[in-house]
Write an enzyme that holds these catalytic residues in place. Structure first.
Site, PDB file in Angstrom:
ATOM      1  N   HIS A 208       0.835  -0.994  -0.157  1.00 43.10           N
ATOM      2  CA  HIS A 208      -0.014   0.060   0.059  1.00 43.10           C
ATOM      3  C   HIS A 208       0.942   1.265   0.174  1.00 43.10           C
ATOM      4  CE1 HIS A 208      -3.204   2.563   2.094  1.00 43.10           C
ATOM      5  NE2 HIS A 208      -3.848   2.033   0.973  1.00 43.10           N
ATOM      6  N   LYS A 210       3.161   4.405  -1.028  1.00 53.39           N
ATOM      7  CA  LYS A 210       3.176   5.409  -2.068  1.00 53.39           C
ATOM      8  C   LYS A 210       4.611   6.048  -1.999  1.00 53.39           C
ATOM      9  CE  LYS A 210      -1.411   4.881  -1.523  1.00 53.39           C
ATOM     10  NZ  LYS A 210      -1.981   4.312  -0.537  1.00 53.39           N
ATOM     11  N   ASP A 215      16.508  11.098  -7.702  1.00 56.78           N
ATOM     12  CA  ASP A 215      18.046  11.641  -7.710  1.00 56.78           C
ATOM     13  C   ASP A 215      18.451  11.189  -6.179  1.00 56.78           C
ATOM     14  OD1 ASP A 215      18.244  11.563 -10.356  1.00 56.78           O
ATOM     15  OD2 ASP A 215      18.264  13.908 -10.417  1.00 56.78           O
ATOM     16  N   HIS A 381      -9.525  10.874   2.292  1.00 56.63           N
ATOM     17  CA  HIS A 381      -8.699   9.728   1.917  1.00 56.63           C
ATOM     18  C   HIS A 381      -7.294  10.178   2.618  1.00 56.63           C
ATOM     19  CE1 HIS A 381      -5.974   6.786  -0.302  1.00 56.63           C
ATOM     20  NE2 HIS A 381      -6.996   6.166   0.010  1.00 56.63           N
ATOM     21  N   LYS A 383      -4.127  10.687   5.271  1.00 62.71           N
ATOM     22  CA  LYS A 383      -3.923  10.094   6.410  1.00 62.71           C
ATOM     23  C   LYS A 383      -2.692  11.096   7.112  1.00 62.71           C
ATOM     24  CE  LYS A 383      -4.027   6.647   2.947  1.00 62.71           C
ATOM     25  NZ  LYS A 383      -5.547   6.290   3.055  1.00 62.71           N
ATOM     26  N   ASP A 388       0.276  17.591  19.636  1.00 60.75           N
ATOM     27  CA  ASP A 388       0.840  18.764  20.152  1.00 60.75           C
ATOM     28  C   ASP A 388       1.014  19.895  19.093  1.00 60.75           C
ATOM     29  OD1 ASP A 388       0.444  17.395  22.550  1.00 60.75           O
ATOM     30  OD2 ASP A 388       2.519  17.043  23.125  1.00 60.75           O
TER      31      ASP A 388
END
Length: 463
Positions: A208, A210, A215, A381, A383, A388
């Protein structure tokens, strides 16, 4: 099938069910799971044997076998000698869990939603001169997917080493011609697959992650995949709300290593690995990777430790709110010690079973004093985690069992007041577009819908 063969088949099915039940007793993650699988396999092997074959394992075998730590490439001396923010000390358990330290000297850019994110990522990819590493859970052969394909082909034609990974299930609709065109153009592209014998039939273990690394100097992590829906072009979920992080600095080397582990699992070889230069920024960052090959349940432990570190505020955005016992308890304890705990979840479902289970978990969370909110404009969608006034995390990890222990995931935990301020501003705008969830959402739901929520919750370990 003859009459004499029928009883023999029934006996064989029950024998296989009994053997599988023994396996479930030994290997199920929880006693409840062991009991459920055992009863199903013993009493109804005709129904449960096939699901157990595809869904019954929670451990990914062979991932680390044979390649040890070949990606433990030395960082530049300046990166090793740099001093991280003292506030990183309260995340020492997460650093120990990851077996890597926080790095300092990073410049960061928060990328909000698809258009700005892909404009930045595709421009960065187009600037690659030596090496380009790209990994998505989903790649579609649509307008955005073809824009990505064109950039990859152009870089390969310019002599850049281009390595691409995509998940075999997440990208099941990707046509062979798309992959073949890239290969013919000099792009090394592979499907992440559970190809070892003990993983062979498992649908659980998805990659899952991404990741984009340009470079060895610029890295991207977050929630967006390569498809038009992530640009908000697929109703009824549009507009699509998501977030990525661009990272420059020494921790990009750690992000490379996460990609390299996956690449070596599939190809048996390492991709090009470049030193990540010390950047001019001041943020401290830790790359957080989790997966079913880890000896511990890294995803769940990451969230638990991060929540315990909060002293004043904990804001969390997730598309799927299916916390396990440890994370649920950590959230409740945070409320009890006076932390402002807020969780942002979608108002629209993309997976109905998960949405039903999330609704029931949200009801229990509200009763425990946790602020629960539903984002209104479109599908949420992203995350994101804010702790704090000085720490934030962006990545691919959802608040569910798949991210806790079944999927390969990655993100970055950042300790930096300026970046945390940007995340606070972003989440404040999101909460302003959300409605608070009260107990009445559950209590006023039709009876059969409430029953469906409780049934859906039975599948928490698979959601």
């Amino acid at each position: 099938m003859t009459a004499s063969a029928l009883p023999a088949s029934i006996v064989a099915l029950h024998l296989l069910g009994a053997l599988s039940a023994l396996h479930a007793i030994r290997h199920a993650r929880t006693p409840q799971g062991a009991i459920g699988w055992m009863l199903g396999l013993l009493l109804l092997p005709y129904v449960t044997l096939l699901p157990y074959l595809y869904l019954g394992s929670s451990r990914f075998f062979g991932y680390h076998a044979g390649h040890g730590t070949p990606t433990s490439q030395a960082l530049p001396a300046s990166a090793e000698a740099s001093v991280v923010d003292p506030a990183c000390a309260r995340f020492a358990a997460i650093s120990a869990l990851q077996r890597r330290p926080f790095r300092s000297g990073h410049r960061l850019r928060l990328l909000i939603d698809g258009e700005s994110t892909f404009a930045a990522m595709l421009a960065a990819m187009a600037s690659a001169e030596h090496c380009l590493l790209v990994q998505f859970f989903v790649i579609h052969d649509d307008a955005l997917g073809r824009r990505l394909q064109q950039v990859l082909l152009e870089r390969a034609a310019a002599g850049v080493q281009v390595c691409v990974l995509f998940d075999g299930v997440g990208s099941h609709a990707l046509p062979r011609r798309y992959v073949q065109a890239l290969r013919e153009g000099g792009v090394a592209i592979h499907r992440f697959a559970t190809h070892r014998l003990r993983n062979r039939f498992q649908l659980n273990f998805r990659n899952h992650r991404k990741i984009v690394v340009v470079d060895g100097a610029r890295g991207f992590v977050g929630g967006l995949n390569a498809g038009d829906e992530y640009l908000g072009r697929k109703p009824p979920l549009s507009p699509w709300r998501d977030t990525m992080l661009e990272l420059r600095g020494p921790a990009v080397a750690d992000l490379q290593r996460v990609f390299a582990d996956d690449w070596q699992w599939i190809t048996g070889q390492l991709p090009p690995l470049l030193d990540a230069p010390q950047d001019e920024g001041h943020a401290s960052a830790l790359v957080v990777a989790a997966g079913p090959a880890d000896p511990l349940e890294t995803g769940s432990l990451f969230f638990t430790a991060a929540i315990h570190a909060a002293r004043r505020r904990l804001w969390l955005s997730t598309p799927y709110f299916v916390p396990d016992t440890a994370v649920r308890s950590a959230l409740q304890l945070a409320v009890l010690r006076g932390v402002d705990v807020r969780v942002l979840i979608p108002s629209r479902p993309d997976h109905h079973t998960v949405f039903l289970a999330s609704t029931l978990h949200a009801y229990h969370a509200v009763r425990a004093g946790i602020g629960m909110f539903r984002y209104q404009p479109g599908f949420l969608h992203q995350k994101a985690l804010l702790i704090d006034d000085d720490a934030a995390a962006i990545g691919s990890l959802n608040l569910d069992s798949r991210s806790f222990r079944l999927n390969f995931e990655v993100g970055a935990l950042v300790v930096d007041r300026a970046f945390a301020g940007e995340v606070e501003a972003m989440l404040s705008r999101d909460f302003a577009r959300a409605l608070a969830i009260g107990e009445e959402e559950y209590l006023r739901a039709p009876f059969l819908r409430r029953v469906a929520m409780h049934v859906a919750r039975l599948f928490d370990p698979l959601l």
